[in-house]
Write a protein that holds these residues in place. Structure first.
Motif, mmCIF file in Angstrom:
data_model
loop_
_atom_site.group_PDB
_atom_site.id
_atom_site.type_symbol
_atom_site.label_atom_id
_atom_site.label_comp_id
_atom_site.label_asym_id
_atom_site.label_seq_id
_atom_site.Cartn_x
_atom_site.Cartn_y
_atom_site.Cartn_z
ATOM 1 N N PRO A 25 -29.488 -26.425 -41.215
ATOM 2 C CA PRO A 25 -30.436 -25.741 -40.331
ATOM 3 C C PRO A 25 -29.779 -25.209 -39.075
ATOM 4 N N SER A 26 -30.282 -24.097 -38.603
ATOM 5 C CA SER A 26 -29.801 -23.502 -37.363
ATOM 6 C C SER A 26 -29.999 -24.475 -36.212
ATOM 7 N N GLY A 27 -28.983 -24.644 -35.405
ATOM 8 C CA GLY A 27 -29.093 -25.525 -34.253
ATOM 9 C C GLY A 27 -28.720 -26.963 -34.514
ATOM 10 N N LEU A 28 -28.352 -27.303 -35.749
ATOM 11 C CA LEU A 28 -28.044 -28.700 -36.068
ATOM 12 C C LEU A 28 -26.917 -29.249 -35.189
ATOM 13 N N LEU A 29 -25.913 -28.420 -34.893
ATOM 14 C CA LEU A 29 -24.748 -28.875 -34.134
ATOM 15 C C LEU A 29 -24.773 -28.411 -32.682
ATOM 16 N N GLU A 30 -25.870 -27.841 -32.278
ATOM 17 C CA GLU A 30 -25.972 -27.307 -30.920
ATOM 18 C C GLU A 30 -25.834 -28.416 -29.885
ATOM 19 N N GLY A 31 -25.007 -28.177 -28.874
ATOM 20 C CA GLY A 31 -24.848 -29.143 -27.799
ATOM 21 C C GLY A 31 -23.784 -30.197 -28.043
ATOM 22 N N LEU A 32 -23.189 -30.210 -29.226
ATOM 23 C CA LEU A 32 -22.166 -31.218 -29.545
ATOM 24 C C LEU A 32 -20.792 -30.696 -29.106
ATOM 25 N N THR A 33 -20.661 -30.443 -27.840
ATOM 26 C CA THR A 33 -19.492 -29.725 -27.329
ATOM 27 C C THR A 33 -18.213 -30.553 -27.338
ATOM 28 N N ARG A 34 -18.332 -31.872 -27.498
ATOM 29 C CA ARG A 34 -17.127 -32.707 -27.541
ATOM 30 C C ARG A 34 -16.652 -32.967 -28.972
ATOM 31 N N MET A 35 -17.352 -32.421 -29.920
ATOM 32 C CA MET A 35 -17.007 -32.651 -31.327
ATOM 33 C C MET A 35 -15.583 -32.198 -31.626
ATOM 34 N N SER A 36 -14.799 -33.123 -32.210
ATOM 35 C CA SER A 36 -13.423 -32.801 -32.574
ATOM 36 C C SER A 36 -13.199 -32.844 -34.079
ATOM 37 N N TYR A 37 -13.956 -33.681 -34.784
ATOM 38 C CA TYR A 37 -13.778 -33.843 -36.225
ATOM 39 C C TYR A 37 -15.131 -33.708 -36.911
ATOM 40 N N LEU A 38 -15.252 -32.687 -37.754
ATOM 41 C CA LEU A 38 -16.516 -32.398 -38.427
ATOM 42 C C LEU A 38 -16.280 -32.281 -39.931
ATOM 43 N N GLU A 39 -17.041 -33.061 -40.706
ATOM 44 C CA GLU A 39 -16.871 -33.053 -42.155
ATOM 45 C C GLU A 39 -18.223 -32.948 -42.862
ATOM 46 N N PHE A 40 -18.275 -32.076 -43.860
ATOM 47 C CA PHE A 40 -19.388 -31.994 -44.799
ATOM 48 C C PHE A 40 -18.812 -32.160 -46.201
ATOM 49 N N HIS A 41 -19.411 -33.027 -47.000
ATOM 50 C CA HIS A 41 -18.960 -33.232 -48.374
ATOM 51 C C HIS A 41 -20.164 -33.205 -49.315
ATOM 52 N N ASN A 42 -19.961 -32.631 -50.496
ATOM 53 C CA ASN A 42 -20.965 -32.639 -51.578
ATOM 54 C C ASN A 42 -22.175 -31.752 -51.324
ATOM 55 N N ALA A 43 -22.071 -30.817 -50.397
ATOM 56 C CA ALA A 43 -23.200 -29.927 -50.109
ATOM 57 C C ALA A 43 -23.415 -28.933 -51.248
ATOM 58 N N ARG A 44 -24.660 -28.535 -51.443
ATOM 59 C CA ARG A 44 -25.020 -27.637 -52.540
ATOM 60 C C ARG A 44 -25.325 -26.218 -52.094
ATOM 61 N N LEU A 45 -25.341 -25.966 -50.789
ATOM 62 C CA LEU A 45 -25.689 -24.626 -50.330
ATOM 63 C C LEU A 45 -24.647 -23.610 -50.780
ATOM 64 N N GLY A 46 -25.114 -22.388 -51.030
ATOM 65 C CA GLY A 46 -24.243 -21.353 -51.558
ATOM 66 C C GLY A 46 -23.491 -20.567 -50.508
ATOM 67 N N GLU A 47 -23.913 -20.677 -49.232
ATOM 68 C CA GLU A 47 -23.219 -19.961 -48.165
ATOM 69 C C GLU A 47 -23.377 -20.710 -46.854
ATOM 70 N N LEU A 48 -22.427 -20.495 -45.970
ATOM 71 C CA LEU A 48 -22.456 -21.122 -44.656
ATOM 72 C C LEU A 48 -23.032 -20.151 -43.631
ATOM 73 N N PRO A 49 -23.808 -20.644 -42.676
ATOM 74 C CA PRO A 49 -24.258 -19.781 -41.580
ATOM 75 C C PRO A 49 -23.045 -19.321 -40.771
ATOM 76 N N GLY A 50 -23.000 -18.052 -40.434
ATOM 77 C CA GLY A 50 -21.859 -17.520 -39.702
ATOM 78 C C GLY A 50 -21.637 -18.198 -38.367
ATOM 79 N N GLY A 51 -22.716 -18.627 -37.717
ATOM 80 C CA GLY A 51 -22.604 -19.255 -36.404
ATOM 81 C C GLY A 51 -22.615 -20.763 -36.436
ATOM 82 N N LEU A 52 -22.311 -21.342 -37.592
ATOM 83 C CA LEU A 52 -22.381 -22.797 -37.748
ATOM 84 C C LEU A 52 -21.586 -23.541 -36.680
ATOM 85 N N LEU A 53 -20.401 -23.045 -36.355
ATOM 86 C CA LEU A 53 -19.500 -23.763 -35.452
ATOM 87 C C LEU A 53 -19.511 -23.212 -34.024
ATOM 88 N N ASN A 54 -20.449 -22.340 -33.737
ATOM 89 C CA ASN A 54 -20.541 -21.767 -32.391
ATOM 90 C C ASN A 54 -20.679 -22.860 -31.335
#
Length: 204
Positions: free
Chosen positions: A74-103
């Motif tokens: 979902p849009s905004g899931l990672l919003e505000g996590l500005t100190r994030m250094s290590y991000l992992e997704f495994h086993n996801a079924r979605l066919g495409e990533l949002p372009g702004g996922l890591l904004n």
């Protein structure tokens, strides 16, 4: 989680989680889970969606590892996590990533998206991520990559694309001076850029 005022790491693996409610992490806005969490690891074979505000308030979160069959991020899931250094997704079924996922994740150093169903990734995915050092897209269905995918990740050193369906490699990849480890094993590559051998020292 009420009363865990010093909680810094949470691991929920090998359980039978069916969902994660929007109020599960209440962050700095509530006394239940204060803004102390640094690391979260969650795995589930059943959770297919996450509420957009799940991680609101967890401004000190440093590591996030999610292994679940997500059908969308979902849009905004990672919003505000500005100190994030290590991000992992495994086993996801979605066919495409949002372009702004890591904004906004300007401190991100490692991004893993493995065992997935992506056929490509957005060209702007890594824009502005000047601290990004390693990316792993192994075990998926990626057939092609945008030519300027790495232009925003000026310090990227390691990229794994093994076990995908890649047919050709964008020539722009060989003009990424910081890239020292490119893993292309187990793809469908039939041709390489003309001057690929000049930089084959970092290709596996």
């Amino acid at each position: 989680l009420a009363g865990l005022s010093s909680l810094s790491s949470l691991k929920l693996t090998m359980n039978s989680l069916q969902e994660l409610p929007s109020g599960f992490f209440l962050g700095a806005t509530s006394s239940l889970v204060p803004d102390t969490l640094r690391s979260i690891t969650i795995s589930s074979d059943a959770v297919q969606e996450l509420p957009p505000a799940l991680f609101v308030g967890l401004t000190r979160l440093y590591t996030l590892n999610l292994a679940m069959p997500l059908e969308e991020i979902p849009s905004g899931l990672l919003e505000g996590l500005t100190r994030m250094s290590y991000l992992e997704f495994h086993n996801a079924r979605l066919g495409e990533l949002p372009g702004g996922l890591l904004n906004g994740l300007n401190n991100l150093k490692t991004f893993e998206f493995t065992n997935h169903q992506l056929t490509t990734v957005p060209e702007e995915l890594f824009d502005g991520l000047s601290k990004l050092l390693a990316v792993d897209f192994r075990s998926g269905l990626i057939e092609s990559l945008p030519p300027n995918l790495l232009s925003g990740a000026t310090r990227l050193g390691a990229l794994s694309l093994k076990f995908n369906q890649i047919l050709t490699l964008p020539s722009a990849f060989i003009n990424s001076p910081s890239l020292y480890n490119l893993v292309l094993a187990h793809n469908q590559i039939t041709a390489l850029p003309a001057d690929f051998l000049r930089v084959c020292r970092w290709a596996i």
